[in-house]
Design a protein around this motif. Structure first.
Motif, PDB file in Angstrom:
ATOM      1  N   PHE A  15     -17.016 -18.228 -20.067  1.00 13.40           N
ATOM      2  CA  PHE A  15     -17.452 -17.138 -20.918  1.00 13.40           C
ATOM      3  C   PHE A  15     -18.837 -16.706 -20.450  1.00 13.40           C
ATOM      4  CE2 PHE A  15     -19.244 -15.093 -24.611  1.00 13.40           C
ATOM      5  CZ  PHE A  15     -18.159 -14.379 -25.103  1.00 13.40           C
ATOM      6  N   GLY A  16     -19.135 -15.402 -20.519  1.00 13.37           N
ATOM      7  CA  GLY A  16     -20.466 -14.916 -20.155  1.00 13.37           C
ATOM      8  C   GLY A  16     -20.821 -13.721 -21.009  1.00 13.37           C
ATOM      9  N   VAL A  17     -22.109 -13.534 -21.247  1.00 14.88           N
ATOM     10  CA  VAL A  17     -22.514 -12.369 -22.043  1.00 14.88           C
ATOM     11  C   VAL A  17     -23.890 -11.867 -21.571  1.00 14.88           C
ATOM     12  CG1 VAL A  17     -23.426 -13.817 -23.920  1.00 14.88           C
ATOM     13  CG2 VAL A  17     -22.779 -11.490 -24.418  1.00 14.88           C
ATOM     14  N   TRP A  18     -24.023 -10.550 -21.510  1.00 14.70           N
ATOM     15  CA  TRP A  18     -25.310  -9.887 -21.218  1.00 14.70           C
ATOM     16  C   TRP A  18     -25.544  -8.925 -22.375  1.00 14.70           C
ATOM     17  CZ3 TRP A  18     -27.289  -5.043 -20.835  1.00 14.70           C
ATOM     18  CH2 TRP A  18     -28.535  -4.914 -20.196  1.00 14.70           C
ATOM     19  N   ALA A  19     -26.523  -9.225 -23.205  1.00 11.52           N
ATOM     20  CA  ALA A  19     -26.729  -8.421 -24.416  1.00 11.52           C
ATOM     21  C   ALA A  19     -28.149  -8.620 -24.930  1.00 11.52           C
ATOM     22  CB  ALA A  19     -25.711  -8.811 -25.489  1.00 11.52           C
ATOM     23  N   PRO A  20     -29.081  -7.698 -24.569  1.00 10.59           N
ATOM     24  CA  PRO A  20     -30.497  -7.874 -24.931  1.00 10.59           C
ATOM     25  C   PRO A  20     -30.757  -7.957 -26.434  1.00 10.59           C
ATOM     26  CG  PRO A  20     -30.215  -6.075 -23.351  1.00 10.59           C
ATOM     27  CD  PRO A  20     -28.847  -6.498 -23.767  1.00 10.59           C
ATOM     28  N   ASP A  21     -29.886  -7.337 -27.262  1.00 10.98           N
ATOM     29  CA  ASP A  21     -30.173  -7.302 -28.711  1.00 10.98           C
ATOM     30  C   ASP A  21     -29.420  -8.359 -29.505  1.00 10.98           C
ATOM     31  OD1 ASP A  21     -31.613  -5.059 -28.094  1.00 10.98           O
ATOM     32  OD2 ASP A  21     -29.913  -3.714 -28.483  1.00 10.98           O
ATOM     33  N   GLU A  22     -28.738  -9.253 -28.817  1.00 16.71           N
ATOM     34  CA  GLU A  22     -27.873 -10.193 -29.541  1.00 16.71           C
ATOM     35  C   GLU A  22     -28.356 -11.629 -29.353  1.00 16.71           C
ATOM     36  OE1 GLU A  22     -25.126  -9.437 -31.263  1.00 16.71           O
ATOM     37  OE2 GLU A  22     -24.580  -7.416 -30.614  1.00 16.71           O
ATOM     38  N   ASP A  23     -27.865 -12.489 -30.239  1.00 21.17           N
ATOM     39  CA  ASP A  23     -28.087 -13.931 -30.081  1.00 21.17           C
ATOM     40  C   ASP A  23     -27.010 -14.414 -29.096  1.00 21.17           C
ATOM     41  OD1 ASP A  23     -28.150 -16.683 -30.272  1.00 21.17           O
ATOM     42  OD2 ASP A  23     -28.556 -16.688 -32.431  1.00 21.17           O
TER      43      ASP A  23
ATOM     44  N   GLY B 234     -20.597 -26.540 -22.425  1.00 18.33           N
ATOM     45  CA  GLY B 234     -21.992 -26.271 -22.082  1.00 18.33           C
ATOM     46  C   GLY B 234     -22.312 -24.794 -22.148  1.00 18.33           C
ATOM     47  N   ILE B 235     -23.595 -24.514 -22.385  1.00 19.12           N
ATOM     48  CA  ILE B 235     -24.093 -23.130 -22.414  1.00 19.12           C
ATOM     49  C   ILE B 235     -25.388 -23.083 -21.610  1.00 19.12           C
ATOM     50  CG2 ILE B 235     -25.050 -21.291 -23.874  1.00 19.12           C
ATOM     51  CD1 ILE B 235     -23.223 -22.214 -26.139  1.00 19.12           C
ATOM     52  N   ALA B 236     -25.544 -22.037 -20.782  1.00 16.24           N
ATOM     53  CA  ALA B 236     -26.817 -21.767 -20.085  1.00 16.24           C
ATOM     54  C   ALA B 236     -27.322 -20.412 -20.571  1.00 16.24           C
ATOM     55  CB  ALA B 236     -26.591 -21.734 -18.579  1.00 16.24           C
ATOM     56  N   VAL B 237     -28.635 -20.319 -20.824  1.00 16.57           N
ATOM     57  CA  VAL B 237     -29.211 -19.017 -21.232  1.00 16.57           C
ATOM     58  C   VAL B 237     -30.420 -18.700 -20.368  1.00 16.57           C
ATOM     59  CG1 VAL B 237     -28.531 -19.030 -23.669  1.00 16.57           C
ATOM     60  CG2 VAL B 237     -30.695 -20.038 -23.018  1.00 16.57           C
ATOM     61  N   SER B 238     -30.651 -17.398 -20.179  1.00 13.09           N
ATOM     62  CA  SER B 238     -31.861 -16.959 -19.488  1.00 13.09           C
ATOM     63  C   SER B 238     -32.624 -15.986 -20.375  1.00 13.09           C
ATOM     64  CB  SER B 238     -31.501 -16.252 -18.181  1.00 13.09           C
ATOM     65  OG  SER B 238     -32.660 -15.617 -17.666  1.00 13.09           O
ATOM     66  N   ASP B 239     -33.943 -16.153 -20.393  1.00 15.97           N
ATOM     67  CA  ASP B 239     -34.794 -15.204 -21.115  1.00 15.97           C
ATOM     68  C   ASP B 239     -35.539 -14.307 -20.130  1.00 15.97           C
ATOM     69  OD1 ASP B 239     -36.556 -16.923 -19.969  1.00 15.97           O
ATOM     70  OD2 ASP B 239     -37.489 -17.617 -21.831  1.00 15.97           O
TER      71      ASP B 239
ATOM     72  N   ARG C 294     -32.633 -19.389 -26.334  1.00 23.14           N
ATOM     73  CA  ARG C 294     -32.963 -17.974 -26.558  1.00 23.14           C
ATOM     74  C   ARG C 294     -32.930 -17.215 -25.243  1.00 23.14           C
ATOM     75  NH1 ARG C 294     -32.581 -17.812 -31.557  1.00 23.14           N
ATOM     76  NH2 ARG C 294     -32.635 -15.620 -31.139  1.00 23.14           N
ATOM     77  N   GLY C 295     -32.484 -15.970 -25.290  1.00 25.11           N
ATOM     78  CA  GLY C 295     -32.481 -15.165 -24.075  1.00 25.11           C
ATOM     79  C   GLY C 295     -31.603 -13.939 -24.225  1.00 25.11           C
ATOM     80  N   HIS C 296     -31.360 -13.260 -23.102  1.00 24.81           N
ATOM     81  CA  HIS C 296     -30.509 -12.062 -23.152  1.00 24.81           C
ATOM     82  C   HIS C 296     -29.259 -12.207 -22.293  1.00 24.81           C
ATOM     83  CE1 HIS C 296     -32.719 -11.497 -19.442  1.00 24.81           C
ATOM     84  NE2 HIS C 296     -31.974 -10.460 -19.127  1.00 24.81           N
ATOM     85  N   ILE C 297     -29.174 -13.319 -21.532  1.00 21.08           N
ATOM     86  CA  ILE C 297     -27.962 -13.582 -20.744  1.00 21.08           C
ATOM     87  C   ILE C 297     -27.529 -15.012 -21.056  1.00 21.08           C
ATOM     88  CG2 ILE C 297     -26.907 -13.631 -18.446  1.00 21.08           C
ATOM     89  CD1 ILE C 297     -29.308 -12.155 -17.362  1.00 21.08           C
ATOM     90  N   ALA C 298     -26.210 -15.223 -21.166  1.00 25.30           N
ATOM     91  CA  ALA C 298     -25.717 -16.596 -21.335  1.00 25.30           C
ATOM     92  C   ALA C 298     -24.367 -16.731 -20.652  1.00 25.30           C
ATOM     93  CB  ALA C 298     -25.587 -16.949 -22.819  1.00 25.30           C
ATOM     94  N   ILE C 299     -24.114 -17.942 -20.176  1.00 29.03           N
ATOM     95  CA  ILE C 299     -22.760 -18.269 -19.738  1.00 29.03           C
ATOM     96  C   ILE C 299     -22.362 -19.584 -20.412  1.00 29.03           C
ATOM     97  CG2 ILE C 299     -22.933 -17.081 -17.516  1.00 29.03           C
ATOM     98  CD1 ILE C 299     -23.193 -19.849 -16.176  1.00 29.03           C
TER      99      ILE C 299
END
Ligand code: SF4
Length: 493
Positions: free
Chosen positions: A26-34, A55-60, A86-91
């Motif tokens: 799963f991956g998400v790019w969303a600056p306004d979301e958790d 597992g989850i990885a996030v980038s701020d 916290r961040g705007h990208i996660a996988i």
């Protein structure tokens, strides 16, 4: 972040294992979301694809943080942990291991760092999650050694994913996109990757598109998932599949599509039969509808004189409904599944282990007693599960048991991320259908034909992988690649 070494889930019923998938991504790019929470719920919807680790990885935008552990998604994460991501990208990733030992080290996403560039520019961090299995891992591992990556970074985990992760970040003077475009064409086998650096979310799918991977749209952002059901769970609408041989990159500038290989689609047939959720859509075909159509084909190909049709939960049920519709024999719920007991942290006692499939399934005597029963299951691997189920249905008072299987006999192992068994373990190796019938103790046994299966998917046969049924693999096998490698550079004995 690391939380303990965790012990692994114990399978209460190892001899009755069904084929297991090798992960959900799963991956998400969303600056306004958790993004961590969206990924959590995306993984929750993909739990059926892997129950050993999550597992989850996030980038701020500054750095990447990874949290992973062995266990189910809901066991690994809680509110506090997610609040720290916290961040705007996660996988994210749910793992079922088919390569590499089951351990924290082999959980995903993996994280690797590129060394600083020759001009002194800071290196990138790359997090990676993988669904599939490569067949040329041994060759790639030698490349990792030849580049001296193990010397600089210490030991690299045994999985194909760790090897790809190391190679993606091996070239300090290439961007992650350039490194991916150089590496991806050299990977053989099945891969649906989501990966990220500090600024960009990537998705890539092998040239055959063996495992599914879908792009979804959020109001202000993008999501990528192994199945459409996971996109719907987080309120994203499915846009399209990532194409076989395509690399997608998503960042502040939007979405870019790059092609690293010519598409030669061979999507996994078993996704329709068993692995995917019934509410998912693969190549435009709803999985539930294909399972009902499989049951209808089974009823035409293998009719039975019977009083009721029952399905083996969960994935045998739509096919049982289809069988009942086509045959006119009433459908009943005859078997009940305890969905929660299959994998647990508690080691079962020997006496509980001997109960075998009963821990997961139980028959309803009031439905079955005195009846001629058609029981529909999705697949037949070792035969232990069906033998136990037939016995259970007879013990509940059935006067006849007619087994119907909504896939053809499985005779070949899968090298593309499905843990089935070895050739010698398949019950259909060396036994004809009547031999298998006697071995499982049924009054009759019928498998849907390959033609019936392909029709139910509504896909052209040439675009499907059928290798576990007919041995026609879309790529070389790992053994072929290994023996080629050993011919070139013999392994010292
Ligand atoms: S070998 Fe079977 S399970 Fe594996 S990818 Fe092909 S169809 Fe799917």
């Amino acid at each position: 972040m690391r939380r303990g070494d965790g012990h692994l889930n114990q399978d209460l019923d190892p001899d009755n294992r069904r084929p297991q998938d090798h992960c959900g991504v799963f991956g998400v790019w969303a600056p306004d979301e958790d993004v961590a929470k969206l990924t959590y719920f995306g993984l929750y919807a993909l739990q059926h694809r892997g129950q050993e680790a999550a597992g989850i990885a996030v980038s701020d935008g500054q750095g990447i943080l990874v949290f992973k552990d062995v266990g189910l998604v809901a066991q690994v994460f809680d509110e506090k942990i997610l609040a720290g991501l916290r961040g705007h990208i996660a996988i994210g990733h749910t793992r079922y291991s088919t390569t590499g030992a089951s351990s924290w080290e082999n959980a995903q996403p993996t994280l690797s760092e590129t060394p600083p560039g020759l001009d002194g520019a800071a290196g990138a961090s790359v997090a990676l999650a993988h669904n599939g299995n490569l067949v040329n891992t041994a060759q790639l591992r030698r490349e990792v050694e030849a580049l001296g990556l193990t010397q600089h970074r210490g030991p690299i985990s045994t999985t194909d994913t760790a090897v790809v992760s190391a190679l993606l970040s091996a070239y300090p003077d290439l961007s992650v996109t350039e490194a991916a475009m150089r590496l991806l064409p050299r990977l053989e086998g099945a891969f649906s990757f989501v990966f990220m650096d500090q600024d960009t979310l990537y998705a890539a799918r092998d040239a055959h598109g063996v495992r599914p991977l879908i792009l979804g749209r959020l109001e202000r952002g993008w999501a990528i998932a192994s199945e459409t059901a996971a996109l719907e769970t987080i309120g994203a609408s499915a846009v399209r599949e990532i194409e076989p041989g395509e690399l997608l990159a998503i960042d502040d500038h939007g979405l870019r599509s790059l092609r690293f290989a010519n598409p030669k689609p061979r999507g996994c047939l078993v996704e329709y039969v068993y692995f995917s959720r019934p509410d998912s859509v693969i190549s435009g075909r709803n999985v539930y509808a294909s399972r009902v159509a499989l049951g209808q084909a089974l009823a035409r190909e293998h009719p039975a004189d019977a009083d009721i049709v029952i399905g083996v939960p969960e994935s045998g049920i739509p096919a049982a409904i289809g069988y009942a519709q086509e045959s006119g024999i009433p459908y009943s719920v005859g078997l009940i599944k305890n969905s929660y007991i299959g994998r647990t942290f508690i080691q079962p006692t020997q006496s509980i282990r001997q109960l075998g499939v009963r821990l997961k399934l139980n028959a309803i005597r009031e439905i079955i007693q005195g009846k001629r029963v058609v029981v529909v299951d999705d697949s037949l691997i070792r035969g232990n599960t069906l033998r136990s189920i037939v016995r259970m249905i007879r013990a509940a008072g059935a006067i006849e048991v007619h087994a119907r299987i909504s896939s053809p006999p499985i005779k070949w192992p899968c090298f593309y991320g499905i843990d089935m068994a070895s050739k010698a373990e398949f019950i259909s190796t060396g036994l004809d259908v009547d031999g298998v019938r006697r071995a499982v103790g049924a009054d009759s046994l019928g498998h849907v034909s390959m033609d019936g299966l392909v029709r139910a998917t509504e896909q052209p046969e040439s675009r499907l992988c059928r290798a576990c049924f007919d041995g026609d693999y879309p790529t070389a096998t790992p053994e072929q690649r290994l023996s080629e490698l050993e011919r070139v550079a013999p392994t010292p004995s």
